[in-house]
Write an enzyme that holds these catalytic residues in place. Structure first.
Site, short mmCIF file in Angstrom:
data_model
loop_
_atom_site.label_atom_id
_atom_site.label_comp_id
_atom_site.label_asym_id
_atom_site.label_seq_id
_atom_site.Cartn_x
_atom_site.Cartn_y
_atom_site.Cartn_z
N PHE A 1 -33.07 -9.73 -0.03
CA PHE A 1 -32.78 -8.21 -0.53
C PHE A 1 -34.26 -7.70 -0.77
O PHE A 1 -34.34 -6.77 -1.56
CB PHE A 1 -31.67 -8.15 -1.49
N ASP B 1 0.72 -1.32 0.02
CA ASP B 1 -0.05 0.04 0.00
C ASP B 1 0.90 1.27 -0.03
O ASP B 1 1.90 1.15 0.39
CB ASP B 1 -1.19 0.03 1.14
N ARG C 1 -19.87 4.79 5.19
CA ARG C 1 -19.81 5.39 3.90
C ARG C 1 -21.42 5.32 3.60
O ARG C 1 -22.05 4.30 3.46
CB ARG C 1 -19.09 4.53 2.95
N CYS D 1 -20.33 0.32 -1.65
CA CYS D 1 -20.34 -0.23 -3.01
C CYS D 1 -21.58 -0.10 -3.89
O CYS D 1 -21.66 0.60 -4.90
CB CYS D 1 -20.29 -1.81 -2.99
N THR E 1 -13.38 -3.00 -8.64
CA THR E 1 -14.66 -2.92 -9.31
C THR E 1 -14.39 -1.70 -10.37
O THR E 1 -14.23 -0.67 -9.89
CB THR E 1 -15.83 -2.84 -8.45
N ASN F 1 -24.31 -5.80 -8.45
CA ASN F 1 -24.71 -4.93 -7.66
C ASN F 1 -25.83 -3.91 -7.90
O ASN F 1 -26.76 -3.47 -7.07
CB ASN F 1 -23.36 -3.99 -7.36
N THR G 1 -11.72 2.34 -6.30
CA THR G 1 -12.52 3.03 -7.40
C THR G 1 -13.40 3.98 -6.78
O THR G 1 -14.60 3.58 -7.02
CB THR G 1 -12.66 1.89 -8.44
C1 UDX Z 1 -22.43 -5.38 -1.37
C2 UDX Z 1 -22.76 -6.79 -2.17
O1 UDX Z 1 -23.66 -7.53 -1.43
C3 UDX Z 1 -21.42 -7.50 -2.37
O2 UDX Z 1 -21.56 -8.64 -2.96
C4 UDX Z 1 -20.35 -6.68 -3.08
O3 UDX Z 1 -19.20 -7.31 -3.33
C5 UDX Z 1 -20.34 -5.35 -2.37
O4 UDX Z 1 -21.56 -4.61 -2.14
P1 UDX Z 1 -22.17 -5.02 1.13
O5 UDX Z 1 -22.04 -3.37 0.74
O6 UDX Z 1 -21.20 -5.35 2.29
O7 UDX Z 1 -21.98 -5.62 -0.14
O8 UDX Z 1 -23.62 -4.71 1.54
P2 UDX Z 1 -24.87 -5.75 1.53
O9 UDX Z 1 -25.02 -6.64 2.61
O10 UDX Z 1 -25.12 -6.06 0.01
O11 UDX Z 1 -26.05 -4.45 1.95
C6 UDX Z 1 -26.04 -3.10 1.13
C7 UDX Z 1 -27.33 -2.32 1.62
O12 UDX Z 1 -28.52 -2.60 1.18
C8 UDX Z 1 -27.00 -2.10 3.34
O13 UDX Z 1 -27.34 -0.81 3.58
C9 UDX Z 1 -28.14 -3.02 3.56
O14 UDX Z 1 -28.93 -2.34 4.92
C10 UDX Z 1 -29.29 -2.72 2.41
N1 UDX Z 1 -30.39 -3.60 2.49
C11 UDX Z 1 -29.90 -5.13 2.26
C12 UDX Z 1 -31.74 -3.51 2.55
O15 UDX Z 1 -31.94 -2.12 2.90
N2 UDX Z 1 -32.69 -4.37 2.20
C13 UDX Z 1 -32.29 -5.61 2.04
O16 UDX Z 1 -33.14 -6.47 2.02
C14 UDX Z 1 -30.97 -5.86 1.92
#
Ligand code: UDX
Length: 445
Positions: A255, A32, A336, A266, A124, A214, A88
């Protein structure tokens, strides 16, 4: 002889990948440009919260299989494979992805490598980046170097990063040659031996798999949140609707939780970067629906702020609002683009006294918005509160009962931003509870 692996960029993705590669038996160097980060990793300390990762890191710093450096010259000729896991982020001047760190990492390596090496992008990136980087490598490489490029996107979720890396649900490799594929099959031999699906494809498809996944997840969340807007207006129960939809195996229940919407490092940035990239390609309307996905998502935060204001006749001055949860999701310290933090700030700006408690996120939130009143425990947060807002579904908040809070608060009002409380039980106990996707009379008639 075991493959020697470098991982460039030791943030969330890179640190996890480096530790997991060491766990698989490879010799690993993490690189890094941030000396402080490298110093703390070399001591086995992580600058962020991720269950299971500190143990893995310390284990392999101790075995000597995992080292850290800031020196490109040290890794360039040492490693057989260089994984690129730098950030990114969204560009400061627009919605596109800022590729300066990826470009710099590839250039720094390409200028120093002699002999054979494989560079593997994990970050990404917008579609088309790998092909451009292959050109950059060809232009910058020494005549005696033979550098291949592959793209191998990462799908790890915060809170499950180690498991998602060690036992992924699929592996995707974008490549132009069989030798690169062979090396990556060696790296992932354990997962492949356990029948993990492997998709070997071209650069563009590999890049698109990540952003498409995503975009799909973000769309699914906004889809159910759009129906929450409907049930908030006409009546109905959004959770029952999601349950009923989820029984259709083609749709699935995951989801489909309505709430304050998605955040994190992300989903929000990836749907914006995808739109920006596709527009650059001249397909201005193709990803237009993602603008709606983003809008629906942001309206959830606005709704919770409006409900809170409406609870107090649009005047929050002198009101104490307890915010439970400030991270973008539970089991993370990441704030974030967190909907919870955004709502807390909106209420503060509207004049409320906002006291925030999050099991892991207070420190990061305070670094961004120092003016909120961060407290060390739930009791302190809710004491004398005029309203309690549950905004991130940490297990300890999901387990709350009316009895836990009723002696502490100034008045019995609670907003369940994640639909995790038994609203009937709270109503029976004399609380005003507002769940997501439910009508709220002062706003919705
Ligand atoms: C996500 C993707 O799941 C992962 O595959 C990718 O590599 C990076 O981005 P992450 O950012 O860790 O992972 O979070 P994730 O568990 O996907 O949740 C994302 C957001 O969606 C959270 O703020 C969560 O609270 C929200 N969410 C999730 C909802 O509001 N409702 C749902 O039903 C599921």
């Amino acid at each position: 002889m075991a493959l020697k692996i470098s991982v460039v960029g030791t943030g969330y993705l890179g640190a996890t990948h480096a530790a997991c590669m060491a766990e698989l038996g490879f010799e690993v160097i993490g690189l890094d440009i941030d000396q402080a980060k490298i110093d703390s990793l070399a001591l086995g300390e992580l600058p962020f919260h991720e269950p299971g990762l500190p143990e893995l890191l310390r284990k392999h710093v101790a075995t000597g299989r995992l080292r850290f450096t800031t020196n490109y010259a040290e890794v360039a000729d040492w490693a057989d494979i260089h994984f690129i896991g730098v950030g990114t982020p969204q560009r400061a001047d627009g919605h596109g992805a800022d590729l300066r760190y990826v470009d710099a990492a590839v250039r720094e390596l390409a200028q120093r490598i002699h002999g054979d090496a494989l560079i593997v992008g994990k970050s990404t990136v917008p579609v088309g980046t790998a092909r451009r980087l292959a050109g950059l490598i060809a232009a910058e490489a020494h005549p005696d170097a033979n550098i291949s490029l592959a793209w191998n996107p990462e799908f790890l979720r915060e809170g499950f990063a180690v498991a998602d890396t060690m036992t992924p649900d699929r592996l995707v490799i974008g490549t132009q040659d069989k030798a690169s594929e062979g090396l990556l099959r060696e790296v992932y031999a354990k997962a492949l031996g356990a029948d993990t699906p492997l998709i070997v494809t071209d650069f563009e498809t590999a890049e698109l798999v990540k952003v498409a996944a995503n975009a799909f997840l973000a769309t699914k969340i906004s889809f159910i949140n759009a129906f929450a807007e409907v049930t908030e207006t006409i009546g109905g129960d959004i959770t029952t609707l999601a349950d009923a939809l989820g029984h259709d195996a083609r749709i699935g229940r995951k989801f489909l939780n309505a709430g304050v919407g998605f955040g994190g490092g992300c989903l929000p940035k990836d749907i914006r970067a995808l739109q920006a990239r596709v527009s650059e390609l001249g397909l201005t309307h193709t990803m237009g629906f993602l603008a709606e996905v983003d809008e629906i998502n942001l309206r959830r935060r606005e709704r919770v702020a409006r409900v809170t204001l409406a609870m107090f006749g649009d005047d929050l001055v002198g009101k104490k609002i307890a915010v439970l949860g400030v991270t973008f999701k539970p089991d993370s310290d990441d704030v974030r683009d967190s909907p919870a933090l955004d709502i807390a700030v909106r209420l503060y700006n509207a004049g409320a006294e906002v006291s925030v408690f999050d099991p892991k996120g207070n420190k990061n939130a305070a670094a961004r918005f120092p003016r909120l009143n961060y407290v060390d425990g739930l009791t302190e947060a809710v004491t004398e509160a005029d309203a309690v807002l549950l905004l991130t579904e940490w297990a300890e908040f999901k387990a709350l009962t009316p009895e836990d809070l009723e002696q502490l608060v100034a008045s019995r009002r609670i907003i369940d931003g994640r639909n995790v409380l038994d609203s009937a039980a709270w109503e029976t106990a004399g609380w005003e509870i507002v769940s997501m996707g439910r009508r709220y009379a002062p706003l919705d008639g």
